[in-house]
Design an enzyme around this catalytic site. Structure first.
Site, mmCIF file in Angstrom:
data_model
loop_
_atom_site.group_PDB
_atom_site.id
_atom_site.type_symbol
_atom_site.label_atom_id
_atom_site.label_comp_id
_atom_site.label_asym_id
_atom_site.label_seq_id
_atom_site.Cartn_x
_atom_site.Cartn_y
_atom_site.Cartn_z
ATOM 1 C CB SER A 210 -0.858 -0.014 1.266
ATOM 2 O OG SER A 210 -1.431 1.248 1.489
ATOM 3 C CE1 TYR B 298 -3.649 -2.524 5.409
ATOM 4 C CE2 TYR B 298 -3.415 -0.132 5.459
ATOM 5 C CZ TYR B 298 -3.530 -1.308 4.739
ATOM 6 O OH TYR B 298 -3.528 -1.259 3.376
ATOM 7 C CE LYS C 90 -1.168 -4.370 3.343
ATOM 8 N NZ LYS C 90 -1.470 -5.685 2.801
#
Ligand code: UD1
Length: 338
Positions: free
Chosen positions: A124, A149, A153
């Site tokens: 992302s 979150y 990544k």
């Protein structure tokens, strides 16, 4: 070529599976249905005429994963499976670190054991954190992310980079998505989150269908042309195409490669509202609210690298995506008797 797609019944996963099948790949899906529905498998079959092999379990379950590797002998993996809600990750960090990391470890162990060397990882633009300047290119610094979150990544990108540094025969694509929106033209695949949506387009869809009264615009005092936040919204079908191109790139023995998948164009919240109204003919009432904590003012992709090295080019604009998203939401409501 046989491709194992984890999280293949989710929003981006399902559109990618359709593209893969259209490009003659053999697809095997693993999904635990945590954030997706089994009916999506029927819909993939309806669109493509092919029902992919499907296994329902959590990718963290290494024994079951081994069985799939033994039985299916995949040659490449696309790893979508993971938790992805920014706010929830702040409230439940352990759940996010555990799930997103453990599933990746299980997959990497199986890849090593069964000699599978090709992996596309669903990353992302959140890895760029608060940008110093836009557009964000692939060599913009990766920063500590603003949520657990996002941090998963960053961590998984790092793990994959370290693994590729010593395993020269590994081919790994880190695909950094900007803001995926829209839905499949058929109205059969799209994004219909449970509860009140956190993301902009799912929220607007619910306003358009009368399920929510008005949109809250989070801040109109940013240093952007109209004061509202600017993002790079990419149609999910274009994003799906990017995965097919990435797999083709891996087949050239690419080693580790990193690509932004975005349109290269920034669009403000109010511009999205107007595009939506133009595409659907439906008025979207909105009120201006406080800024949302953790939001960056402006973020859009530099797209030169993906264009030059993958031949990646978006076919759809924000208006197309708004119309497809609305049509999906309307059809889904009808199917659910809402
Ligand atoms: C977030 C995540 C990103 C993730 C993406 C899709 C971060 C920093 N961002 O992106 O990693 O890939 O979701 O799941 O981790 N807005 C409103 N009203 C709303 C909702 C949103 O005004 O009800 C505004 C936001 O302030 C922002 C824009 O719309 O300016 C887009 O927000 P959103 O759709 O939530 O995506 P991001 O926060 O950009």
């Amino acid at each position: 070529m046989k491709v194992l797609v984890t999280g293949g019944l989710g929003f981006i996963g399902s559109h990618t599976v359709v593209k893969l099948i259209e490009n003659k790949f053999d697809v095997v899906i693993i999904d635990n249905l945590f954030n997706s529905k089994l009916v999506v498998l029927d819909r993939i079959e309806k669109i493509t005429g092919i029902r992919p092999v499907f296994y329902q379990f959590d990718v963290q379950n290494k024994e079951k994963l081994r069985e799939v590797f033994i039985k299916e002998k995949p040659e490449a993996i696309i790893h979508f499976a993971g938790y992805k809600a920014v706010g929830e990750s702040v409230a439940k960090p352990l759940m996010y670190y555990q799930n997103n990391l453990e599933s990746t470890f299980a997959l990497l162990d199986c890849m090593a054991e069964f000699n599978v060397k090709n992996l596309v990882f669903s990353s992302s633009a959140t890895v760029y954190g608060l940008p110093d300047k836009v557009p964000l290119t692939e060599d913009s610094p990766v920063k500590s992310a603003t949520s657990p979150y996002g941090e998963t990544k960053v961590m998984i990108e790092r793990i994959l980079t370290d693994i590729c540094a010593v395993n020269k025969d590994y081919n790994v694509a880190l695909l950094r998505y900007f803001n995926p929106i829209g839905a499949h033209k058929s109205g059969l695949l799209g994004e219909d989150p449970n509860g009140i949506p956190n993301n902009l387009l799912p929220y607007i869809n619910r306003v358009a269908t009368g399920q929510l009264k008005e949109l809250n615009v989070f801040g109109d005092d940013y240093d952007t042309p109209d004061g509202t936040g600017v993002r790079d919204y990419i149609h999910v079908v274009d994003l799906a195409e990017g995965h097919v191109l990435a797999l083709k790139k891996l087949a050239t023995n690419s080693g580790l490669v990193i690509y932004n998948l975005g349109t290269g164009k920034g669009t403000s919240v109010l511009e999205v509202v107007h595009a939506y109204e133009k595409a659907t003919g439906i008025k979207i009432p909105y009120i201006i609210k406080e800024r949302r904590p953790g939001d960056v003012p402006e973020n859009y992709a530099g797209t030169d690298k993906a264009r030059k090295e993958l031949g990646f080019k978006c076919k759809f604009n924000v208006e197309d995506a708004c119309l497809d998203g609305y049509n999906f939401q309307k059809a889904e409501n009808e199917r659910n008797g809402k």
